[in-house]
Design a protein around this motif. Structure first.
Motif, short mmCIF file in Angstrom:
data_model
loop_
_atom_site.label_atom_id
_atom_site.label_comp_id
_atom_site.label_asym_id
_atom_site.label_seq_id
_atom_site.Cartn_x
_atom_site.Cartn_y
_atom_site.Cartn_z
N VAL A 128 28.27 59.38 28.54
CA VAL A 128 28.19 60.66 29.28
C VAL A 128 26.76 60.91 29.76
O VAL A 128 26.54 61.30 30.91
N LYS A 129 25.79 60.67 28.88
CA LYS A 129 24.40 61.00 29.25
C LYS A 129 23.91 60.16 30.44
O LYS A 129 23.04 60.61 31.19
N ASP A 130 24.50 58.99 30.63
CA ASP A 130 24.08 58.17 31.76
C ASP A 130 24.55 58.74 33.09
O ASP A 130 24.08 58.35 34.15
N ARG A 131 25.51 59.69 33.04
CA ARG A 131 26.06 60.25 34.29
C ARG A 131 25.48 61.61 34.65
O ARG A 131 25.74 62.14 35.73
N TYR A 132 24.71 62.21 33.73
CA TYR A 132 24.20 63.57 33.98
C TYR A 132 22.70 63.64 33.68
O TYR A 132 22.11 62.70 33.15
N ASN A 133 22.11 64.83 33.98
CA ASN A 133 20.66 65.00 33.75
C ASN A 133 20.34 65.60 32.39
O ASN A 133 19.31 66.24 32.22
N GLY A 134 21.26 65.47 31.45
CA GLY A 134 21.00 65.95 30.10
C GLY A 134 21.05 64.81 29.11
O GLY A 134 21.25 63.65 29.50
N THR A 135 20.87 65.13 27.85
CA THR A 135 20.96 64.08 26.82
C THR A 135 21.46 64.69 25.51
O THR A 135 21.95 65.82 25.49
N TYR A 136 21.33 63.94 24.42
CA TYR A 136 21.84 64.48 23.15
C TYR A 136 20.97 64.02 21.99
O TYR A 136 20.16 63.09 22.10
N ALA A 137 21.18 64.74 20.87
CA ALA A 137 20.45 64.42 19.63
C ALA A 137 21.45 64.24 18.50
O ALA A 137 22.55 64.80 18.54
N VAL A 138 21.05 63.47 17.50
CA VAL A 138 21.80 63.44 16.24
C VAL A 138 20.88 64.03 15.18
O VAL A 138 19.70 63.69 15.11
N ASN A 139 21.43 64.94 14.40
CA ASN A 139 20.66 65.57 13.31
C ASN A 139 20.88 64.77 12.03
O ASN A 139 22.02 64.52 11.63
N LEU A 140 19.79 64.33 11.43
CA LEU A 140 19.89 63.64 10.14
C LEU A 140 19.30 64.52 9.05
O LEU A 140 18.10 64.83 9.08
N LEU A 141 20.15 64.90 8.14
CA LEU A 141 19.67 65.63 6.96
C LEU A 141 19.24 64.54 5.99
O LEU A 141 20.05 63.69 5.62
N ILE A 142 17.98 64.54 5.61
CA ILE A 142 17.50 63.41 4.82
C ILE A 142 17.79 63.61 3.33
O ILE A 142 18.25 62.71 2.65
N VAL A 143 17.55 64.82 2.86
CA VAL A 143 17.88 65.13 1.46
C VAL A 143 19.23 65.84 1.45
O VAL A 143 19.50 66.70 2.29
N GLY A 144 20.10 65.47 0.49
CA GLY A 144 21.39 66.16 0.36
C GLY A 144 22.48 65.56 1.23
O GLY A 144 23.53 66.16 1.41
N ASN A 145 22.22 64.39 1.82
CA ASN A 145 23.22 63.71 2.64
C ASN A 145 23.47 62.34 2.03
O ASN A 145 22.65 61.43 2.15
N ASN A 146 24.63 62.18 1.38
CA ASN A 146 24.94 60.91 0.71
C ASN A 146 25.02 59.74 1.68
O ASN A 146 24.87 58.59 1.28
N ASN A 147 25.31 60.03 2.95
CA ASN A 147 25.48 58.94 3.93
C ASN A 147 24.26 58.72 4.81
O ASN A 147 24.36 58.08 5.85
#
Ligand SMILES: Cc1cc2nc3c(=O)[nH]c(=O)nc-3n(C[C@H](O)[C@H](O)[C@H](O)COP(=O)(O)O)c2cc1C
Length: 309
Positions: free
Chosen positions: A65-84
């Motif tokens: 999707v981001k390749d077709r528009y002028n926006g982008t995206y983020a992924v939020n990583l919780l470092i503590v408290g995230n088993n994965n």
């Protein structure tokens, strides 16, 4: 054209410096796609994914999707408290996610791996101390989470914190978060020296949001005075719309230590479908609108306000 140029838009090649903030049990792929279409930044909260393969599939789709528009995206990583955390980090690196937002814990390892493919890392911080720590491990920027924010709000006022950070780190990306619910407020953060905003609460009850009708209505009904800080949900103070069920839960848990994992289970359990997280900007939300309409209004008001400044 409703665009605004800052360090953030230049770095990510997008139109407008607004992130729909990552929100547990709220921000999923559909909202992120809408943000990308509007030239802004959508986000995925990796905590929302019990199966890493679901996160991977959504990332693959957002990359297209981001390749077709002028926006982008983020992924939020919780470092503590995230088993994965480890698996999530492997997936974002594998698919070269353009922007990573880290919260709770040191972003050091994330920076090392994400910079290898020229990705950008922003760290959530609530004060000067954590900003210093984040810049020491070479993050590209910070999101200053101020008083009144939804989730784990900070204690500090953005009116004070943003100019301090801008002076200390003149070249770095500094974003504002917390209680921002109008284009005039976005413009104010830009005037203070920030490069854009991360906004959560005003999107909780948008048309595309997957939360229940009750949650959406609670956001409309609540005003600024209804927002309280409670440790009952995640073990650390988080902003919640005050209600009878919250008082009962607090009584039940009083004296007990609650871990982040316990809290997340509580939030997703059937027993507490009436306890809702939200920030102070609920007071400014009176209707259910599409992501497009909300962002459009933000852009217009921001640009008009800055023009008259
Ligand atoms: C319902 C809700 C869930 C949230 N979940 C997360 C999360 O999973 N990870 C995170 O880093 N921040 C989380 N936040 C904080 C947001 O990313 C953001 O910092 C905040 O919403 C900004 O303040 P505002 O709500 O006043 O706009 C959450 C906020 C809300 C309201």
């Amino acid at each position: 054209m409703k665009s605004l140029t800052t360090r953030l838009t230049n770095k990510l090649n997008i139109e407008f410096p607004l992130i729909i903030a990552p929100m547990y049990m709220v921000s999923y792929k559909t909202m992120a796609i809408e943000a990308i279409k509007q030239g802004c930044i959508g986000s995925l909260a990796s905590l929302n994914y019990k199966n890493t393969s679901d996160l991977e599939n959504d990332i693959i789709e957002l990359n297209k999707v981001k390749d077709r528009y002028n926006g982008t995206y983020a992924v939020n990583l919780l470092i503590v408290g995230n088993n994965n955390y480890k698996e999530h980090l492997d997936i974002v690196v594998k698919h070269k996610v353009p922007l990573i937002i880290t919260s709770l814990g040191s972003p050091k390892e994330v920076v090392k791996r994400v910079h290898k493919y020229d990705g950008i890392v922003l760290a959530d911080i609530v004060n000067q101390h954590f900003a210093k720590k984040a810049f020491k491990v070479n993050v590209d920027g910070v999101i200053a989470v101020g008083h009144g924010a939804g989730g784990h709000a900070g204690n500090n006022n953005l009116l004070t914190l943003i100019p301090i950070l801008r002076k200390q780190y003149p070249e770095k990306i500094i974003l504002s978060a917390g209680g921002i619910a109008t284009g005039q407020a976005i413009a104010a953060t830009i005037v203070l020296g920030s490069d854009g905003v991360s906004i959560g609460t005003p999107f909780i009850n948008c048309k595309e949001s997957p939360v229940s009708q009750e949650y959406k209505q609670a956001v409309i009904n609540a005003n600024i005075d209804d927002i309280v800080l409670s440790k009952a949900l995640t073990g650390t103070p988080a902003t919640v719309i005050n209600c009878e069920e919250l008082s009962l839960l607090e009584k039940k848990l009083s004296g007990k230590n609650i871990s982040m994992q316990d809290g997340m289970k509580t939030l997703s359990s059937n027993d507490y479908k009436k306890i809702f997280m939200a920030g102070q900007s609920v007071g400014a939300i009176n209707s259910i609108e599409s992501v497009k309409n909300i962002i459009d209004e933000f852009k217009t008001k921001t640009i008009n306000t800055l023009k008259n400044y």
